[in-house]
Motif scaffolding. Sequence first.
Motif, PDB file in Angstrom:
ATOM      1  N   CYS A  32      19.321  71.907   6.216  1.00 49.78           N
ATOM      2  CA  CYS A  32      18.551  72.821   7.053  1.00 49.78           C
ATOM      3  C   CYS A  32      17.079  72.394   7.048  1.00 49.78           C
ATOM      4  O   CYS A  32      16.472  72.275   5.984  1.00 49.78           O
ATOM      5  CB  CYS A  32      18.671  74.250   6.549  1.00 49.78           C
ATOM      6  SG  CYS A  32      17.698  75.373   7.574  1.00 49.78           S
ATOM      7  N   ARG A  57      14.561  74.083   8.092  1.00 49.83           N
ATOM      8  CA  ARG A  57      13.599  75.196   8.027  1.00 49.83           C
ATOM      9  C   ARG A  57      13.110  75.402   6.600  1.00 49.83           C
ATOM     10  O   ARG A  57      13.588  74.772   5.672  1.00 49.83           O
ATOM     11  CB  ARG A  57      14.254  76.451   8.571  1.00 49.83           C
ATOM     12  CG  ARG A  57      14.679  76.227  10.017  1.00 49.83           C
ATOM     13  CD  ARG A  57      14.738  77.502  10.738  1.00 49.83           C
ATOM     14  NE  ARG A  57      14.906  77.261  12.153  1.00 49.83           N
ATOM     15  CZ  ARG A  57      14.642  78.164  13.069  1.00 49.83           C
ATOM     16  NH1 ARG A  57      14.207  79.345  12.718  1.00 49.83           N
ATOM     17  NH2 ARG A  57      14.825  77.889  14.337  1.00 49.83           N
ATOM     18  N   ARG A  58      12.205  76.352   6.455  1.00 50.43           N
ATOM     19  CA  ARG A  58      11.557  76.554   5.152  1.00 50.43           C
ATOM     20  C   ARG A  58      11.391  78.044   4.848  1.00 50.43           C
ATOM     21  O   ARG A  58      10.286  78.490   4.528  1.00 50.43           O
ATOM     22  CB  ARG A  58      10.168  75.900   5.170  1.00 50.43           C
ATOM     23  CG  ARG A  58      10.182  74.413   4.886  1.00 50.43           C
ATOM     24  CD  ARG A  58      10.210  74.173   3.365  1.00 50.43           C
ATOM     25  NE  ARG A  58      10.497  72.792   3.025  1.00 50.43           N
ATOM     26  CZ  ARG A  58      11.721  72.296   2.887  1.00 50.43           C
ATOM     27  NH1 ARG A  58      12.784  73.060   3.061  1.00 50.43           N
ATOM     28  NH2 ARG A  58      11.902  71.040   2.553  1.00 50.43           N
ATOM     29  N   CYS A  59      12.431  78.834   4.982  1.00 51.89           N
ATOM     30  CA  CYS A  59      12.302  80.275   4.736  1.00 51.89           C
ATOM     31  C   CYS A  59      11.854  80.493   3.284  1.00 51.89           C
ATOM     32  O   CYS A  59      12.310  79.780   2.366  1.00 51.89           O
ATOM     33  CB  CYS A  59      13.613  80.982   5.020  1.00 51.89           C
ATOM     34  SG  CYS A  59      14.125  80.743   6.742  1.00 51.89           S
ATOM     35  N   TYR A  63      12.266  82.415   0.810  1.00 53.97           N
ATOM     36  CA  TYR A  63      13.111  82.792  -0.329  1.00 53.97           C
ATOM     37  C   TYR A  63      14.245  81.804  -0.581  1.00 53.97           C
ATOM     38  O   TYR A  63      14.986  81.925  -1.552  1.00 53.97           O
ATOM     39  CB  TYR A  63      13.745  84.171  -0.084  1.00 53.97           C
ATOM     40  CG  TYR A  63      14.664  84.181   1.115  1.00 53.97           C
ATOM     41  CD1 TYR A  63      16.001  83.823   0.997  1.00 53.97           C
ATOM     42  CD2 TYR A  63      14.188  84.514   2.380  1.00 53.97           C
ATOM     43  CE1 TYR A  63      16.831  83.803   2.097  1.00 53.97           C
ATOM     44  CE2 TYR A  63      15.011  84.499   3.484  1.00 53.97           C
ATOM     45  CZ  TYR A  63      16.335  84.146   3.333  1.00 53.97           C
ATOM     46  OH  TYR A  63      17.153  84.111   4.429  1.00 53.97           O
ATOM     47  N   CYS A  64      14.382  80.818   0.312  1.00 54.91           N
ATOM     48  CA  CYS A  64      15.658  80.095   0.372  1.00 54.91           C
ATOM     49  C   CYS A  64      15.598  78.732  -0.312  1.00 54.91           C
ATOM     50  O   CYS A  64      14.650  77.979  -0.125  1.00 54.91           O
ATOM     51  CB  CYS A  64      16.037  79.904   1.835  1.00 54.91           C
ATOM     52  SG  CYS A  64      17.591  79.043   2.041  1.00 54.91           S
ATOM     53  N   TYR A  71      18.322  76.615   0.074  1.00 57.32           N
ATOM     54  CA  TYR A  71      19.359  75.776   0.685  1.00 57.32           C
ATOM     55  C   TYR A  71      18.859  74.370   1.017  1.00 57.32           C
ATOM     56  O   TYR A  71      19.595  73.400   0.855  1.00 57.32           O
ATOM     57  CB  TYR A  71      19.921  76.437   1.947  1.00 57.32           C
ATOM     58  CG  TYR A  71      20.874  77.572   1.665  1.00 57.32           C
ATOM     59  CD1 TYR A  71      20.812  78.271   0.470  1.00 57.32           C
ATOM     60  CD2 TYR A  71      21.830  77.946   2.586  1.00 57.32           C
ATOM     61  CE1 TYR A  71      21.671  79.318   0.215  1.00 57.32           C
ATOM     62  CE2 TYR A  71      22.704  78.988   2.340  1.00 57.32           C
ATOM     63  CZ  TYR A  71      22.620  79.678   1.151  1.00 57.32           C
ATOM     64  OH  TYR A  71      23.477  80.696   0.912  1.00 57.32           O
ATOM     65  N   PRO A  72      17.590  74.232   1.490  1.00 55.09           N
ATOM     66  CA  PRO A  72      17.133  72.855   1.734  1.00 55.09           C
ATOM     67  C   PRO A  72      17.152  72.001   0.462  1.00 55.09           C
ATOM     68  O   PRO A  72      17.339  70.797   0.522  1.00 55.09           O
ATOM     69  CB  PRO A  72      15.706  73.050   2.270  1.00 55.09           C
ATOM     70  CG  PRO A  72      15.744  74.405   2.913  1.00 55.09           C
ATOM     71  CD  PRO A  72      16.632  75.221   2.005  1.00 55.09           C
ATOM     72  N   SER A 123      24.736  76.142   6.861  1.00 51.91           N
ATOM     73  CA  SER A 123      23.599  77.065   6.773  1.00 51.91           C
ATOM     74  C   SER A 123      23.482  77.871   8.063  1.00 51.91           C
ATOM     75  O   SER A 123      23.294  79.080   8.050  1.00 51.91           O
ATOM     76  CB  SER A 123      22.304  76.295   6.572  1.00 51.91           C
ATOM     77  OG  SER A 123      22.368  75.564   5.380  1.00 51.91           O
ATOM     78  N   ARG A 124      23.514  77.154   9.194  1.00 53.60           N
ATOM     79  CA  ARG A 124      23.536  77.806  10.506  1.00 53.60           C
ATOM     80  C   ARG A 124      24.478  76.999  11.380  1.00 53.60           C
ATOM     81  O   ARG A 124      24.230  75.818  11.618  1.00 53.60           O
ATOM     82  CB  ARG A 124      22.128  77.817  11.139  1.00 53.60           C
ATOM     83  CG  ARG A 124      21.160  78.752  10.447  1.00 53.60           C
ATOM     84  CD  ARG A 124      19.800  78.707  11.127  1.00 53.60           C
ATOM     85  NE  ARG A 124      19.275  77.343  11.130  1.00 53.60           N
ATOM     86  CZ  ARG A 124      18.510  76.820  12.082  1.00 53.60           C
ATOM     87  NH1 ARG A 124      18.174  77.540  13.121  1.00 53.60           N
ATOM     88  NH2 ARG A 124      18.074  75.584  11.996  1.00 53.60           N
ATOM     89  N   LYS A 163      10.149  82.881   8.600  1.00 52.10           N
ATOM     90  CA  LYS A 163      11.459  82.863   9.265  1.00 52.10           C
ATOM     91  C   LYS A 163      11.460  82.102  10.593  1.00 52.10           C
ATOM     92  O   LYS A 163      12.521  81.797  11.135  1.00 52.10           O
ATOM     93  CB  LYS A 163      11.945  84.296   9.523  1.00 52.10           C
ATOM     94  CG  LYS A 163      12.453  85.022   8.318  1.00 52.10           C
ATOM     95  CD  LYS A 163      13.614  84.325   7.629  1.00 52.10           C
ATOM     96  CE  LYS A 163      14.886  84.345   8.410  1.00 52.10           C
ATOM     97  NZ  LYS A 163      16.009  83.743   7.648  1.00 52.10           N
ATOM     98  N   HIS A 179      21.964  85.018   3.708  1.00 52.79           N
ATOM     99  CA  HIS A 179      22.306  83.789   3.028  1.00 52.79           C
ATOM    100  C   HIS A 179      22.561  84.070   1.570  1.00 52.79           C
ATOM    101  O   HIS A 179      22.271  83.257   0.707  1.00 52.79           O
ATOM    102  CB  HIS A 179      21.230  82.743   3.251  1.00 52.79           C
ATOM    103  CG  HIS A 179      21.373  82.081   4.569  1.00 52.79           C
ATOM    104  ND1 HIS A 179      20.821  82.571   5.705  1.00 52.79           N
ATOM    105  CD2 HIS A 179      22.061  80.980   4.936  1.00 52.79           C
ATOM    106  CE1 HIS A 179      21.131  81.775   6.721  1.00 52.79           C
ATOM    107  NE2 HIS A 179      21.889  80.805   6.285  1.00 52.79           N
TER     108      HIS A 179
END
Length: 476
Positions: A213, A215-217, A219-220, A222-223, A259-260, A326, A471
Amino acid sequence: MRVLLVQSYLGKTGVSEQLVYPIGLACVASALDRAGHEPRIVDLNVEREPKEDAMERLKSEIRAFGAEVVGVSVRNLDSTTRKAPAVYHTWLRPTLAAIREAAPGAPAMLGGPGFTQYAATLMERHPYDFGVMGEAETVLPDLLGRIGSPRKVPGVWFRDRTGKPRFSAQAPLPAFAALPSPRRDLVDWDLYRTAAARDGIVLDVGVESSRGCPRRCAYCNYPLLNGPILRKKPPEVVAEEVETLVRQFGVRQFTFTDSRFNGDPAHAHAVCEAIAARLLPVRWTAWLGFSGLDIDLLLAMRNAGCRQVSFSADGLLQPSLDRLQKDTTTAEIEASVRMVRKVHGLHANWSFFCMPPATSREEQRQLLRWYAWIHGTLPGRGRMTLTWCRVEENTRLAEIAAEEGILAPDTDLLPEDPGKLSSLFYVPPGFERWSDFWDRFLDAEIQGRLLAARATRPLRRFGFRDLTPGHLRGSS
Ligand code: B12
Ligand code: SF4
């Protein structure tokens, strides 16, 4: 080498009751197989007989197989629920003791998404010989080929002469599109089916169409788990894997673990078309992002068997969406609800943090209004889930929590005491009473006194378990 791959034990508490087929190990097994090793999988959470002792079973599996290496997949560290905290990673201690007893000379190693999140901490706490960071399809065969010189293998935690854990170097991500399909045949499917039937659910199996992913949310992590670049599997390969699951293993329901699913909308369309063309008796679920969403994609998904989609909105008003990084707007979230409404037969869940950073009284009131709106506008097929956000290591949210004085900078984010887990969920200063309100509100929901209970009833009739929070970072 004979490599026993073990799905780590969760101790039959809390969410561990929820059955999850070990797709990570199936992927690792294919890569080992391709490299000429002999993999075997054992999932300690699926009992062969009632009240089986998991550690005794592990020892007997190691001996029966004659394991030369034992790899433990740390999927779940804890329940990640604020209201029902449970800790699983402490099971790594008796697990290692069982490995050492049954195979004294065999290297013991850790891997999996839970391990990758807290690798340094877990290597400090548990004297496993090795750990593999992130995706293991290339790293693990490489490590087994050079087990005497692990510091030369990127992606590996090992011990120096003094026993101190060291990390070799970041490994490049594997070429996802070229990886072999997961070895689905290495588990006893009957055990999973029996357990699912006992729990009154349809067995749900993970399938991947993409990893990563960009993106850079805030709290996440996943990256960190799958890298910042979206890597895609060819649509025909995805459809072939789905067909194998249906025809060879009798699977009737699966979840895209991406992830998406619409990280690349054109790829998502192509995957749907490839699945739909095979006319398979299967239904599925996926997480979606708000950008790259349109009715055509939702229709294509439904026509390919998708019955439920989940959105991680997380914030509702712009200040919290921005603070959460987000990269989306309230208007886009609203548009997604209106789009789903037009796609009959599709169920959907929108998950929000009830306590996002930069929240306001206005946002708290709007969350209530949206709760009524989503359940009212999509009766029986729309759901809004409210969760608290777990603060994780190496995230912007951890910095925010420290800056705001919510968590001391030296807070242990991987506590062994379940009682301490509840304090790791973000509650902004001044919103404690709102947090208590949501506590009571969600209790009422669980007791079936709110609209959401009615909303999920039709899903349960189809055998779906409850919709999953965003997530999975936070939970009630
Ligand atoms: C999809 C998903 C789900 C789906 C699964 C659907 C299904 N049918 O499979 C559902 C919704 C059911 C689910 C539920 C839960 N989940 Co979940 N889930 C995920 C997600 C998004 C993808 C996992 C996945 O399948 N990936 C694809 C496979 C191929 O990758 P993998 O497992 O990582 O394996 C690779 C590597 O890790 C490594 N590897 C794996 N094992 C091993 C072993 C060895 C020895 C080695 C060397 C390497 C290795 O190599 C593999 C191949 O590259 C992850 C986040 C993520 N991006 O990883 C969270 C994640 C695993 N989930 C998490 C959580 C918390 C949960 C729940 C507890 C949520 C809840 N409160 O209910 C439950 C627990 C259910 C259970 N009993 O296990 C956490 C776990 C960490 C933690 N904090 O405990 C994660 C990491 C998300 C997060 N950061 O919070 N989940
Ligand atoms: S929350 Fe979703 S979109 Fe945001 S960084 Fe994580 S995986 Fe990517």
